[in-house]
Design an enzyme around this catalytic site. Sequence first.
Site, mmCIF file in Angstrom:
data_model
loop_
_atom_site.group_PDB
_atom_site.id
_atom_site.type_symbol
_atom_site.label_atom_id
_atom_site.label_comp_id
_atom_site.label_asym_id
_atom_site.label_seq_id
_atom_site.Cartn_x
_atom_site.Cartn_y
_atom_site.Cartn_z
ATOM 1 N N ASP A 220 0.870 -1.161 0.000
ATOM 2 C CA ASP A 220 0.000 0.000 0.000
ATOM 3 C C ASP A 220 0.919 1.226 0.000
ATOM 4 O O ASP A 220 2.142 1.120 0.078
ATOM 5 C CB ASP A 220 -0.953 -0.029 1.217
ATOM 6 C CG ASP A 220 -2.182 0.825 0.959
ATOM 7 O OD1 ASP A 220 -3.225 0.564 1.577
ATOM 8 O OD2 ASP A 220 -2.094 1.759 0.127
HETATM 9 C C1 GLC Z 1 -4.307 4.328 -0.270
HETATM 10 C C2 GLC Z 1 -5.196 3.154 0.074
HETATM 11 C C3 GLC Z 1 -5.250 2.094 -0.998
HETATM 12 C C4 GLC Z 1 -5.153 2.761 -2.357
HETATM 13 C C5 GLC Z 1 -3.753 3.341 -2.471
HETATM 14 C C6 GLC Z 1 -3.548 4.083 -3.809
HETATM 15 O O1 GLC Z 1 -3.567 4.711 0.847
HETATM 16 O O2 GLC Z 1 -4.962 2.510 1.315
HETATM 17 O O3 GLC Z 1 -6.484 1.382 -0.838
HETATM 18 O O4 GLC Z 1 -5.375 1.811 -3.390
HETATM 19 O O5 GLC Z 1 -3.443 4.206 -1.391
HETATM 20 O O6 GLC Z 1 -4.361 5.212 -3.872
#
Ligand code: GLC
Length: 704
Positions: free
Chosen positions: A266
């Site tokens: 993430d």
């Molecule tokens: C965010 C979220 C994740 C998302 C990623 C890209 O922090 O936790 O679900 O896909 O970043 O935006």
Amino acid sequence: MSNATDETFISQLLAQMTLEEKIGQLNQINPGDEFDPSLLQEGKAGSLINASGALTGMGFSDSGSAELSNHFQKLTLESRLKIPLIFGRDVIHGFRTVFPIPLAQAAAFDPDLARQAASIAAREATTSGIKWTFAPMLDIARDPRWGRVAEGNGEDPFLGSQMATAIVQGFQGEDISAPDKLVACAKHYVGYGAAEGGRDYENGEISEPTLRDIYLPPFRAAVEAGAGTLMSAFIDLNGIPATANRRLLTDVLRGEWGFDGFVVSDWESIKELIHHGVAEDDAHAARLALQAGLDMDMVSGVYLNTLGESLRQGKISMEEIDEAVRRILRIKHRAGLFDHPFTDPLRATRDLLTPESRDLARQFARQSMVLLKNDRDLLPFKDFRRILVAGPFVHARGELFGTWTPDGRAEDVTPLDEALRQTAPKGTELWFTENVDMALHLAHQADAVLLLLGEHPVRSGENCNVSDLGLPPGQAEFVQAMTALGKPLALVVFAGRPLAITQQVKVADAVLYAWHPGIEGGAALGEILFGQASPSGRLPITFPRATGQVPIYYNHKNSGRPIDPNGEFKTRYLDLPPSPLFPFGFGLTYTRFEYSNLKLSAETLRGALEINAEITNIGTSPGTEVVQLYVRDLVGSLTRPIRELKGFQRVELQPGETCRVTFTLREEDLAFTRADGTFGVEPGSFHVWIASDSKSGLNGHFRL
Ligand code: GLC
């Protein structure tokens, strides 16, 4: 799945790659303002995330385009080995055609609708060069304080698994390399929904049996449906951050489930291993994640900046780097990016926001809304000449979208008041106001009052956790004031989570939960309010009476002193009944259904058992019932939930019509993680219900 040709292609390409080119594939960049495109020509990025940071989910990020993606792809193909980028974006519940939030989609108990919606989202997102979506979000959630409960499928692993399969199939289709298909990303692996206090990024403690039987099943379903990627969760799970958890990322995901795609972290979650306190510095964090089985670094840069040196120091091996690169190349190849890395800009002129996609969005919004109360059959509105419509949502447009809708455009939405006017029957006068004083004044001349309340999408989604599940400030007082006038009162609640609307349910005649219903939410709401459609949604998550009841969910253990409102030393709280405001699976319709004649094909389940019952529409209007199958294992080597959902079917019945609904239960449906850690069944007695929600139903018994 991969075939020998793919693997040969990947091996031959890998053999030509330098260490820097390999590490470049493990690196995902967010092309913000300071982005240096020469990184692409140097092969230092395997993927671009089309996001503008944490506000992405709030509609503050400009959409990409085929031209922009093609521009970046062209630069990338100037690199030595011409390995194409894969563009990723959060296409969570639609692209330009914004569908209801995932929690609302789950409330429809209609996975095929979710599959169709995902397929449209894929067709639309790929017009801008996106080939990878960071969805479906499959986190089981038992704590509505958590803002991201909006993004998942609720509290149940069976429903969550059905939705996982359907959404992955919708995004990826039969051939993931088709230009209008997306690589799916099951997230957030795993246990994010158990973050303490419902606070994003906090740690969570989940026992192995609960992890196996509640939180992991939707991810396994996604892998079995062929999901190309997973995303690790931010969470520190039982002391080991999910981003560096080798047992989950390698032993379970690959060893047990045979997953052959890749895992992306993430947002900066690899670098965050330092904050978690398991890594001393960037290099240590990068090594921990890579060796756990985490293949691509989302935007932290620690893979790009430190893996080469770690290899030179002998702290990681080339095989470990090669394995991560191989997985990424495999998905890129399977996705057809080597054969057609560019996007036809003309597709955007014909594949976005088609009438068919709007129709599906409207159907989905209709099917997801849940009727929670309808005293005196106030709804659908009949024979009222003047209806006052008041509250903060009366002019809603983009507010209907919900969280994670960066590509939705408010101007695509018919304002809610206009949509209601268009669907109201002739001769019905609708008065609209957001102003409380005006509402009180007009109510005196109105025949009925409709209040449109709830939470704005900015209060829903990532890092939008609340400590109080009551309505947003001022709305409870508003309802109280409107009640005082004694007019027939209906509430519509827009929200991304269950709200503790106990007092409002008490004073209103009718309550309809509309969630954040998406681009066609206004028309869908009008059709239900004025009777052109009947509500058929059911709750995919338990509604608490108060914040203090959380966590509260239907598939709980019995305890040594089971809940008994009249029992001594058996209550759960002094100041609240032990039951929820509304249970999982609950929802009313405009008619009534009667369940009768439960039958089991045998007293003992050998291989399979058929359970069926008659469902009769005893009301005066057509309706759709979501017939649910629950079981209870009465004795286990571990304590067992008092109910577990094992099936559901939507049945449409005309007034007076009866149908027999049959479920087939197989031995493997009763398997669980036993006291010795193995997964399987245990002989014994079981209860079974065919029910309209998790608290009711016709009860039968069988043995295994
Ligand atoms: C965010 C979220 C994740 C998302 C990623 C890209 O922090 O936790 O679900 O896909 O970043 O935006």
